[in-house]
Design a protein around this motif. Sequence first.
Motif, mmCIF file in Angstrom:
data_model
loop_
_atom_site.group_PDB
_atom_site.id
_atom_site.type_symbol
_atom_site.label_atom_id
_atom_site.label_comp_id
_atom_site.label_asym_id
_atom_site.label_seq_id
_atom_site.Cartn_x
_atom_site.Cartn_y
_atom_site.Cartn_z
ATOM 1 N N ILE A 199 0.849 -1.195 0.000
ATOM 2 C CA ILE A 199 0.000 0.000 0.000
ATOM 3 C C ILE A 199 0.883 1.243 0.000
ATOM 4 O O ILE A 199 0.669 2.173 -0.787
ATOM 5 C CB ILE A 199 -0.952 0.014 1.225
ATOM 6 N N ARG A 200 1.870 1.268 0.875
ATOM 7 C CA ARG A 200 2.770 2.420 0.975
ATOM 8 C C ARG A 200 3.578 2.593 -0.303
ATOM 9 O O ARG A 200 3.691 3.701 -0.839
ATOM 10 C CB ARG A 200 3.693 2.241 2.180
ATOM 11 N N ALA A 201 4.123 1.493 -0.814
ATOM 12 C CA ALA A 201 4.937 1.568 -2.033
ATOM 13 C C ALA A 201 4.108 2.010 -3.232
ATOM 14 O O ALA A 201 4.557 2.834 -4.043
ATOM 15 C CB ALA A 201 5.588 0.214 -2.307
ATOM 16 N N SER A 202 2.886 1.488 -3.347
ATOM 17 C CA SER A 202 2.047 1.866 -4.497
ATOM 18 C C SER A 202 1.626 3.329 -4.403
ATOM 19 O O SER A 202 1.490 3.998 -5.431
ATOM 20 C CB SER A 202 0.829 0.946 -4.613
ATOM 21 N N GLY A 203 1.432 3.841 -3.199
ATOM 22 C CA GLY A 203 1.115 5.264 -3.043
ATOM 23 C C GLY A 203 2.259 6.142 -3.534
ATOM 24 O O GLY A 203 2.041 7.101 -4.288
ATOM 25 N N PHE A 204 3.473 5.808 -3.116
ATOM 26 C CA PHE A 204 4.630 6.583 -3.570
ATOM 27 C C PHE A 204 4.887 6.386 -5.062
ATOM 28 O O PHE A 204 5.267 7.326 -5.760
ATOM 29 C CB PHE A 204 5.890 6.225 -2.773
ATOM 30 N N LEU A 205 4.671 5.187 -5.556
ATOM 31 C CA LEU A 205 4.880 4.930 -6.981
ATOM 32 C C LEU A 205 3.869 5.705 -7.829
ATOM 33 O O LEU A 205 4.233 6.288 -8.857
ATOM 34 C CB LEU A 205 4.786 3.432 -7.260
ATOM 35 N N ALA A 206 2.621 5.756 -7.385
ATOM 36 C CA ALA A 206 1.617 6.548 -8.098
ATOM 37 C C ALA A 206 2.004 8.021 -8.078
ATOM 38 O O ALA A 206 1.901 8.716 -9.097
ATOM 39 C CB ALA A 206 0.234 6.345 -7.467
ATOM 40 N N PHE A 207 2.454 8.498 -6.929
ATOM 41 C CA PHE A 207 2.904 9.887 -6.826
ATOM 42 C C PHE A 207 4.061 10.142 -7.791
ATOM 43 O O PHE A 207 4.086 11.155 -8.496
ATOM 44 C CB PHE A 207 3.328 10.214 -5.387
ATOM 45 N N TYR A 208 5.004 9.208 -7.852
ATOM 46 C CA TYR A 208 6.151 9.342 -8.759
ATOM 47 C C TYR A 208 5.691 9.421 -10.216
ATOM 48 O O TYR A 208 6.065 10.342 -10.950
ATOM 49 C CB TYR A 208 7.121 8.173 -8.571
ATOM 50 N N PHE A 209 4.890 8.453 -10.654
ATOM 51 C CA PHE A 209 4.463 8.425 -12.056
ATOM 52 C C PHE A 209 3.649 9.653 -12.444
ATOM 53 O O PHE A 209 3.840 10.224 -13.524
ATOM 54 C CB PHE A 209 3.652 7.162 -12.359
ATOM 55 N N LEU A 210 2.734 10.068 -11.581
ATOM 56 C CA LEU A 210 1.885 11.207 -11.927
ATOM 57 C C LEU A 210 2.644 12.526 -11.831
ATOM 58 O O LEU A 210 2.374 13.450 -12.606
ATOM 59 C CB LEU A 210 0.622 11.199 -11.076
ATOM 60 N N THR A 211 3.607 12.607 -10.942
ATOM 61 C CA THR A 211 4.476 13.788 -10.900
ATOM 62 C C THR A 211 5.346 13.828 -12.151
ATOM 63 O O THR A 211 5.500 14.877 -12.773
ATOM 64 C CB THR A 211 5.353 13.783 -9.630
ATOM 65 N N LEU A 212 5.884 12.685 -12.526
ATOM 66 C CA LEU A 212 6.680 12.601 -13.752
ATOM 67 C C LEU A 212 5.848 13.006 -14.966
ATOM 68 O O LEU A 212 6.308 13.782 -15.820
ATOM 69 C CB LEU A 212 7.227 11.185 -13.929
ATOM 70 N N SER A 213 4.620 12.533 -15.038
ATOM 71 C CA SER A 213 3.741 12.887 -16.152
ATOM 72 C C SER A 213 3.482 14.389 -16.187
ATOM 73 O O SER A 213 3.519 15.015 -17.250
ATOM 74 C CB SER A 213 2.417 12.126 -16.035
ATOM 75 N N LEU A 214 3.235 14.981 -15.024
ATOM 76 C CA LEU A 214 3.011 16.422 -14.944
ATOM 77 C C LEU A 214 4.252 17.193 -15.382
ATOM 78 O O LEU A 214 4.160 18.141 -16.171
ATOM 79 C CB LEU A 214 2.618 16.811 -13.509
ATOM 80 N N ILE A 215 5.403 16.777 -14.908
ATOM 81 C CA ILE A 215 6.657 17.458 -15.260
ATOM 82 C C ILE A 215 6.923 17.353 -16.763
ATOM 83 O O ILE A 215 7.252 18.352 -17.410
ATOM 84 C CB ILE A 215 7.827 16.876 -14.430
ATOM 85 N N ILE A 216 6.762 16.173 -17.318
ATOM 86 C CA ILE A 216 6.989 16.002 -18.760
ATOM 87 C C ILE A 216 5.960 16.808 -19.545
ATOM 88 O O ILE A 216 6.289 17.423 -20.565
ATOM 89 C CB ILE A 216 6.944 14.513 -19.150
ATOM 90 N N GLY A 217 4.718 16.817 -19.083
ATOM 91 C CA GLY A 217 3.683 17.616 -19.749
ATOM 92 C C GLY A 217 4.028 19.092 -19.755
ATOM 93 O O GLY A 217 3.843 19.778 -20.764
ATOM 94 N N LEU A 218 4.544 19.590 -18.638
ATOM 95 C CA LEU A 218 4.956 20.993 -18.578
ATOM 96 C C LEU A 218 6.130 21.259 -19.514
ATOM 97 O O LEU A 218 6.140 22.248 -20.244
ATOM 98 C CB LEU A 218 5.310 21.383 -17.141
#
Length: 187
Positions: free
Chosen positions: A11-30
């Motif tokens: 649960i903890r790892a998937s929360g951080f992994l989701a945060f990582y992927f969606l932050t990465l997506s936002l950064i690349i989108g910007l």
Amino acid sequence: MSEYLSVWTLIRASGFLAFYFLTLSLIIGLFSTYSIMKKKKAALLSYHQTSGWYGMLTIIFHIILIWRDQYVPYSLSDLLLPFHANNKPLYSALGTLSFYLFFIVIGSSDFFIKKLGIRKWKKIHLTVIPAWIFMLVHGLAIGTDSSKSWALVIYLTSSSFVILLLFIRIMESIMSKQTPRTKELKR
């Protein structure tokens, strides 16, 4: 099950992994919106979409794990209805709302962009900012690792980077709008 593969750890790892992927997506989108990135836009768009989908799938995995967890029980309605959870209802709701906003952005981008038209799609796509902020606050407030220094470094670094990129994007937009006016005034 070992300590490293327990539901709690996943649960903890998937929360951080989701945060990582969606932050990465936002950064690349910007990055892809910057004028200096025009030649790399197609590749960046592919990475942006892929990391967004990985983030969405990781959130779904995170939700399923929380639903199946016995330590802090959540019903399906607790997970899918904002403000319905007994455990930290506000912060749980921010996670749920974040999921829905990301789902709308990713779904509209991949399946409905032509039907919506570019203007409506852009307005919908901007909801990724509140979705990301809700996700950040959700993780900080309800995540059991949030008080640990390594987690705070992850949240602080990613937040600083996103804020910097948003600032640069806004400044570039303002400057590009002023440039045509400046040319007209010189004539």
